[in-house]
Write a protein that holds these residues in place. Structure first.
Motif, PDB file in Angstrom:
ATOM      1  N   LYS A 278       4.637  16.667  -9.157  1.00 29.85           N
ATOM      2  CA  LYS A 278       5.913  16.005  -9.342  1.00 29.85           C
ATOM      3  C   LYS A 278       5.677  14.749 -10.185  1.00 29.85           C
ATOM      4  O   LYS A 278       4.662  14.061 -10.030  1.00 29.85           O
ATOM      5  N   ILE A 280       7.058  11.112 -11.100  1.00 29.47           N
ATOM      6  CA  ILE A 280       7.953  10.020 -10.715  1.00 29.47           C
ATOM      7  C   ILE A 280       7.945   9.032 -11.866  1.00 29.47           C
ATOM      8  O   ILE A 280       6.901   8.500 -12.253  1.00 29.47           O
ATOM      9  N   ASN A 295       4.459   6.640 -15.654  1.00 32.25           N
ATOM     10  CA  ASN A 295       4.742   7.771 -14.766  1.00 32.25           C
ATOM     11  C   ASN A 295       3.635   7.972 -13.753  1.00 32.25           C
ATOM     12  O   ASN A 295       2.467   7.674 -14.004  1.00 32.25           O
ATOM     13  N   TYR A 297       2.017  10.970 -11.300  1.00 30.64           N
ATOM     14  CA  TYR A 297       1.925  12.402 -11.052  1.00 30.64           C
ATOM     15  C   TYR A 297       1.275  12.618  -9.681  1.00 30.64           C
ATOM     16  O   TYR A 297       0.114  12.250  -9.478  1.00 30.64           O
ATOM     17  N   GLU A 299       1.312  15.243  -5.837  1.00 28.37           N
ATOM     18  CA  GLU A 299       1.727  16.483  -5.195  1.00 28.37           C
ATOM     19  C   GLU A 299       3.102  16.302  -4.567  1.00 28.37           C
ATOM     20  O   GLU A 299       3.479  15.185  -4.188  1.00 28.37           O
ATOM     21  N   PRO A 300       3.883  17.382  -4.425  1.00 32.12           N
ATOM     22  CA  PRO A 300       5.244  17.264  -3.888  1.00 32.12           C
ATOM     23  C   PRO A 300       5.315  16.525  -2.555  1.00 32.12           C
ATOM     24  O   PRO A 300       6.266  15.780  -2.311  1.00 32.12           O
ATOM     25  N   TYR A 302       3.863  13.990  -1.620  1.00 34.21           N
ATOM     26  CA  TYR A 302       3.747  12.541  -1.761  1.00 34.21           C
ATOM     27  C   TYR A 302       4.750  11.973  -2.767  1.00 34.21           C
ATOM     28  O   TYR A 302       4.603  10.821  -3.201  1.00 34.21           O
ATOM     29  N   GLU A 303       5.751  12.754  -3.103  1.00 37.10           N
ATOM     30  CA  GLU A 303       6.739  12.293  -4.073  1.00 37.10           C
ATOM     31  C   GLU A 303       7.410  10.999  -3.615  1.00 37.10           C
ATOM     32  O   GLU A 303       7.619  10.074  -4.402  1.00 37.10           O
ATOM     33  N   LYS A 304       7.745  10.911  -2.335  1.00 36.10           N
ATOM     34  CA  LYS A 304       8.441   9.731  -1.826  1.00 36.10           C
ATOM     35  C   LYS A 304       7.525   8.517  -1.731  1.00 36.10           C
ATOM     36  O   LYS A 304       7.999   7.378  -1.720  1.00 36.10           O
ATOM     37  N   ALA A 306       5.053   7.797  -3.918  1.00 33.10           N
ATOM     38  CA  ALA A 306       4.426   7.468  -5.202  1.00 33.10           C
ATOM     39  C   ALA A 306       4.655   6.012  -5.608  1.00 33.10           C
ATOM     40  O   ALA A 306       3.732   5.318  -6.050  1.00 33.10           O
ATOM     41  N   TYR A 359      -3.753   8.607  -1.763  1.00 35.21           N
ATOM     42  CA  TYR A 359      -2.580   9.133  -1.074  1.00 35.21           C
ATOM     43  C   TYR A 359      -2.426   8.424   0.274  1.00 35.21           C
ATOM     44  O   TYR A 359      -3.214   8.634   1.198  1.00 35.21           O
TER      45      TYR A 359
END
Length: 893
Positions: A278, A280, A295, A297, A299-300, A302-304, A306, A359
């Motif tokens: 993903k 962000i 930006n 980059y 994994e999905p 950890y999108e929130k 980032a 992460y």
């Protein structure tokens, strides 16, 4: 590249032996020289004077006398890269890459009809120039020697096209403590067999591993602009250097992303990454008002998180751009997090890679963020990417600056105390390298380029830059950095380019500074003492105590602070002899003398002075190190003044001094006083820093037994309420020490929350007191693929401590767990996994040996039924040993 700082540095000290000329060859050369000199008899030169004292015995010398020292120069550039265009597709099943490299180059100076490229372990299928095939040799699968169609002169461009297959999994690889593999191109879970890990591809070029996936001149002093055409399945996101110019959808369900970077950079900084990441989006506003992409980059899952992880990046770019008066020099800035990374992080131009240790969710960030590493990699975009070290011996021109950026950011964002504290950790890291030997910072005689990634290039270099800043002053220092960057932009540089940039700004010859700090080894060891004279003067005696056989006699411009009735006065002195004395006047009472008032020296300093001066120093110095030194020295005495100072230090504005004061308070023997208990309870609840609360919680086991009941209640409350997993883990450990049954019941009740940080803390309790029923939790934790960074290491160690206390039925299950971690563990796990397995094997071997003795006794007593049962059990232990042994890696040299 932040390899040393994040990796619990493991120095790899190599050795190299040269071929030494034999005695007869030396004699032949000497005779030849004599004959040559005799030809000049008419000149009046008496050659007999040269040889009259020589005899056969004189040649029986240690052959080392007759060999040149190791010297690692920069790569000689016969050919200059101009532009590199790469077109790549991937064979995920075979972990191969099909590539086409279109390389534009020119002869550096001398005319030539050939070009030599680094190309490691490839299949070369075709090489053409202007559509016509070229002859080439590729005998060692390392160097590709290409015969051109004619002789090309200096400045005359030519373009060759190479079709090839990269096979990173099929070549013998190496690595080091800092960069654990030189595979270059990495296919992670390419077949999707591990459902807990997103399939992905990424690259790691430093030092010279990018030539595994494209032919190039793989040296830091080469530079090339770049284009990348990456063809992948349409579901994948790609990342490379430069900007994403276009995406073309292909008829076969794939797409081709076109990345382009017009500005030249070193081949080791080329990168690409592929996966279902993903993106962000963030931005940085340049000094001219234009917006630049920033930006993240991830994994999905950890999108929130980032922006919580990377969100300070635009402010960092702004701060560094303004500090250097050079705006961020590249066209975008992206940061990507990958799995199974082989180092800490890497400053690929405009596309930085991080290992999965970054992460963290918002709660995990309470215990510590990775802003220092983010700053480190960002600063490389000026020092390393814009201006690159011309040889690996000059690596400090990259890493020292990136290291020092961490100080600059801490100073700006967290305050001077935090910056100075981290600086002391860096200095200590450098001092610890002395166990393996000190060497020059610019280290031409390293045995292997990977050795450059150590506590010198990073830690010592950063501290040296701070001393230079202190000496020159901020204006000259930062103007000097600007001069260095502007003068050498998009070029390679050596240490003398840096020196001359500072000299041009300051007007001073700085060879003395660079010779002793960059081109010599070691650091000063300083002892000071003082004599208070009758005429309101004080004489400071300063001695340099370092071993002058291996370290230089240093020239040290330094400040001395004198406190008297009129306040503080600063005196500048220069220490440049073994023994020196400096006399200063003071008014009224002399309250303190502080050598190195700014606490900026990279030196071991011992000040001999009255204790009342250290007490004054704690209360009046504005530098962390001076206050910490005062606290430590005063704590060695026991009186009302020292007790009061320690009490005050427990409320110091800076967390590390509070932590140190608490440590000192806990050194008392026996039960803690009621007053100290109350302080500890207050700290455990209210201190702003998790590490200080952790220290307080760990002290609960020192409380009198009469208070153990209330202490257990407080610990339970902390476990349920404290936002820090570090504090929670310490509280569980203290609870375990107070009541092992209670902690097990409580830990099991916490499992249902299923929070990674909490699960790791629970696993550490189970490692001490767990029973068979807790095994599944530990196994699931290690096989889940959900633990990142150090948490994965903690989970593995907890599993090991638990499993080695179990019987064979559970022990046999460890083979599957260790096999999984061997294949899928992150870099931290892989550093320690062999040791953990060896520990398991040692336990199994002890059990097997014990059974062997019992079997012999049973045989003597003819207890055959019992003997056969034990033989079968011993066989299970031996089989498990045999199966685990191949998982133990041989240590790297």
């Amino acid at each position: 590249m932040n390899k040393y700082y994040f990796f619990l540095l493991m120095l790899v000290v190599g050795s190299s032996c040269a071929n030494h000329p034999n005695k007869s060859k030396i004699n032949d050369e000497a005779l030849s020289l004599a004959e040559t000199l005799e030809d000049f008899d008419d000149s009046g030169l008496d050659t007999s004077l040269i040889f009259e004292d020589w005899n056969e015995e004189d040649w029986n010398l240690d052959p080392h006398v007759w060999t040149r020292d190791i010297y690692n120069p920069s790569r000689t550039l016969f050919t200059d890269l101009v532009h590199t265009k790469l077109e790549v597709k991937f064979n995920w099943e075979q972990s191969r890459m099909n590539g086409r490299a279109t390389i534009t180059a020119k002869q550096h100076f001398y005319p030539s009809d050939s070009i030599v490229l680094d190309a490691k372990g490839m299949d070369i299928t075709k090489i053409e120039l202007k559509g016509k095939p070229l002859n080439y040799t590729y005998l060692d699968s390392l160097k590709l020697n290409i015969k051109l169609d004619k002789i090309y002169s200096k400045g005359e461009n030519f373009t060759i096209v190479i079709d090839y297959v990269s096979k990173p999994e099929e070549r013998t690889t190496g690595g080091s403590a800092a960069i654990t593999s030189d595979k270059g191109l990495y296919f992670i879970n390419p077949k999707g067999e591990d459902k807990n890990k997103m399939p992905q591809i990424w690259t790691q070029g430093e030092t010279e591993a990018n030539s595994v996936w494209f032919p190039t001149i793989d040296a830091p002093n080469a530079k090339s602009s770049q284009e990348m055409y990456i063809t992948v399945d349409s579901k994948y996101t790609t990342l490379s250097n430069g900007k994403l110019v276009s995406t073309k959808q292909n008829v076969d369900g794939t797409k081709t992303d076109y990345w382009k970077q017009d500005l030249p950079h070193a081949p080791y900084l080329f990168m690409m990454a592929v996966g279902e990441f993903k993106v962000i989006k963030d931005t940085y506003t340049r000094q001219n008002g234009t917006k630049m992409e920033v930006n993240y980059y991830v994994e999905p899952a950890y999108e929130k998180e980032a922006k919580a992880i990377f969100g300070e990046t635009p402010e960092m770019i702004k701060f560094f751009s303004e500090r250097l008066s050079v705006d961020f020099p590249w066209d975008k800035y992206s940061q990507i997090v990958v799995r199974d990374y082989v180092s800490g992080a890497m400053e690929n131009t405009g596309a930085v890679i991080f290992g999965d240790y970054v992460y963290k969710n918002e709660r995990e960030l309470v215990d510590g963020n990775d802003q220092s590493t983010i700053a480190h990699e960002l600063f490389h975009h000026w020092f390393g990417d814009l201006v690159t070290c011309e040889s690996w011996a000059n690596l400090p021109l990259n890493e020292s600056f990136a290291n020092y950026s961490q100080y600059l950011w801490d100073e700006h964002h967290f305050g001077l105390d935090e910056a100075d504290y981290q600086a002391e950790q860096e200095a200590d890291g450098y001092y610890r390298t002395g166990t393996s030997g000190y060497h020059n910072l610019i280290w031409f005689d390293h045995a292997d380029k990977e050795e450059m990634f150590d506590g010198h290039s990073y830690n010592k270099g950063g501290r040296i830059l701070h001393m230079l800043r202190s000496y020159l002053g901020d204006d000259a220092f930062f103007n000097g950095l600007n001069n260095y960057l502007v003068t050498n932009k998009y070029k390679a540089a050596e240490v003398h380019n840096l020196r001359m940039a500072f000299e041009e700004v300051s007007g001073e010859d700085l060879n003395w500074f660079f010779n002793q700090w960059f081109l010599s080894s070691g650091h000063p060891i300083i002892h000071t003492s003082q004599v208070i004279n009758d005429n309101n003067t004080v004489t400071i005696k300063v001695s340099q105590k370092q071993n002058l056989d291996i370290f230089p006699l240093f020239k040290l411009p330094v400040s001395v602070a004198i406190w008297d009735n009129e306040g503080r006065k600063i005196h500048k002195i220069t220490v440049d002899s073994l023994e020196q004395s400096f006399t200063f006047s003071y008014s009224g009472a002399l309250k303190n003398v502080l050598f190195d008032a700014e606490q900026m020296l990279l030196a071991k300093v011992y000040e001999e002075k009255p204790m009342n001066q250290f007490i004054h120093q704690y209360y009046n110095s504005n530098r962390y190190k001076a206050r910490m030194t005062a606290l430590t020295r005063v704590s060695k005495t026991k009186n009302s003044a020292s007790d009061e100072l320690i009490k005050q230090a427990m409320q110091d504005p800076f967390w590390d001094i509070r932590q140190k004061a608490l440590d000192i308070s806990l050194l008392t023997t026996g039960d803690l006083s009621d007053e100290l208990q109350n302080q500890i309870l207050e700290i455990s609840r209210k201190d702003a820093k998790a590490v200080v609360r952790t220290k307080a919680v760990s002290a609960f086991t020192r409380f009198p037994k009469a208070t153990s009941g209330p202490s257990i209640d407080v610990l339970k409350s902390i476990i349920q309420e404290d936002p820090s997993f570090t504090v929670v883990s310490a509280a569980l450990s203290s609870l375990a020490d107070l009541d092992s049954v209670e902690v097990m019941n409580f830990a099991r009740s916490l499992e249902k929350q299923n929070i990674n940080g909490l699960n790791v803390a629970i696993s550490e309790v189970y490692s001490r007191f767990g029973e068979v029923q807790d095994y599944q939790f530990l196994e699931n934790l290690n096989l889940s693929g959900k633990l990142n960074g150090y948490d994965q290491l903690r989970g593995m160690l907890s599993y090991t401590y638990f499993i080695t206390k179990q019987d064979i039925d559970l022990l046999e299950k460890s083979l599957a767990v260790y096999s999984y971690l061997t294949a899928n563990g992150n870099m931290y796990v892989k550093w320690y996994l062999s040791g953990a397995i060896e520990y398991n094997i040692s336990v199994l071997s002890d059990k097997s040996a014990s059974l062997e003795l019992q079997i012999e006794e049973d045989e003597i007593e003819k207890a055959y039924e019992a003997m056969n049962i034990k033989k079968a059990l011993k066989q299970r232990y031996d089989d498990l040993i045999a199966n685990l042994s191949p998982l133990v890696e041989e240590p790297r040299n």
